[in-house]
Design a protein around this motif. Sequence first.
Motif, mmCIF file in Angstrom:
data_model
loop_
_atom_site.group_PDB
_atom_site.id
_atom_site.type_symbol
_atom_site.label_atom_id
_atom_site.label_comp_id
_atom_site.label_asym_id
_atom_site.label_seq_id
_atom_site.Cartn_x
_atom_site.Cartn_y
_atom_site.Cartn_z
ATOM 1 N N ALA A 1 23.936 15.355 30.561
ATOM 2 C CA ALA A 1 23.444 15.268 31.934
ATOM 3 C C ALA A 1 21.981 15.678 32.031
ATOM 4 N N LEU A 2 21.585 16.706 31.311
ATOM 5 C CA LEU A 2 20.186 17.144 31.332
ATOM 6 C C LEU A 2 19.265 16.095 30.723
ATOM 7 N N LYS B 1 24.218 18.869 37.950
ATOM 8 C CA LYS B 1 25.167 19.363 38.945
ATOM 9 C C LYS B 1 26.483 18.599 38.876
ATOM 10 N N SER B 2 26.397 17.287 38.741
ATOM 11 C CA SER B 2 27.620 16.493 38.665
ATOM 12 C C SER B 2 28.360 16.718 37.360
ATOM 13 N N ILE C 1 32.796 3.362 37.726
ATOM 14 C CA ILE C 1 33.842 4.380 37.870
ATOM 15 C C ILE C 1 33.220 5.717 38.249
ATOM 16 N N ALA C 2 32.132 6.063 37.577
ATOM 17 C CA ALA C 2 31.477 7.340 37.879
ATOM 18 C C ALA C 2 30.922 7.342 39.299
ATOM 19 N N LYS C 3 30.340 6.222 39.729
ATOM 20 C CA LYS C 3 29.784 6.165 41.078
ATOM 21 C C LYS C 3 30.868 6.350 42.130
#
Length: 221
Positions: free
Chosen positions: A17-18, A117-118, A209-211
């Motif tokens: 994520a970072l 964050k997610s 899917i993630a959205k």
Amino acid sequence: IMIIIMMSGGTVISSMALEKENKTLETLLTLPVKRVNIVVGKLAASALVGLLLAVIYMFGLGYYVQSFQFGIDVSAVGLDLSLSTMDLILMGLLLFVTLLAALSLCMFLGTLAKNYKSAQTLTFPVVIMVLFPYFVTMMKDFDTLPTALQALLFAIPFSHPMMATKSLIFNDYGFILAGLIYVTIFSIIMISIVVYIFKTDKIVTGSSIAKRYFSRFSRRR
């Protein structure tokens, strides 16, 4: 197993994520390096750190538990609780493929994260998959569980190292080999999925899917 998977798995998801949030992943993907090599490099580095953490944790915990242990002469009742060299090799292989399965699953979840964050919410499925077999195997024996619960416990790859010691003591090598084959196949499938995602633009843009997942989560909050 529980501590190592949660620590190393959370690190993998957060790092993915970072890299997305800081745009370093886009720079990495523009380099003349095969996507397969990128995935293998990330998994190898994460596995090395995870194994190092496992060794440190095992030595620390072993030193701590020694102060509470007391001797029992198990030979008097005919019990042999020792493990042979082959048993230790099988246990080591099972630990390695389980860690590889956990890291590949966490890397897949990390590809779905939009930002740091997610990514914190995506660690929840991994935590559940680790804690569930941890508490079940602590309270009940696998052979006494209902068939449906046995199938569910066997399907979770993280549960096999937790049940391996008892199987090795009672020479139940069939169960160990079946678990080793299953976890290996699970790892290969997850690595293949991650490699496929890295070869597409979904690694940067994010999948549908993630959205949908994050949109529903944000609306609930």
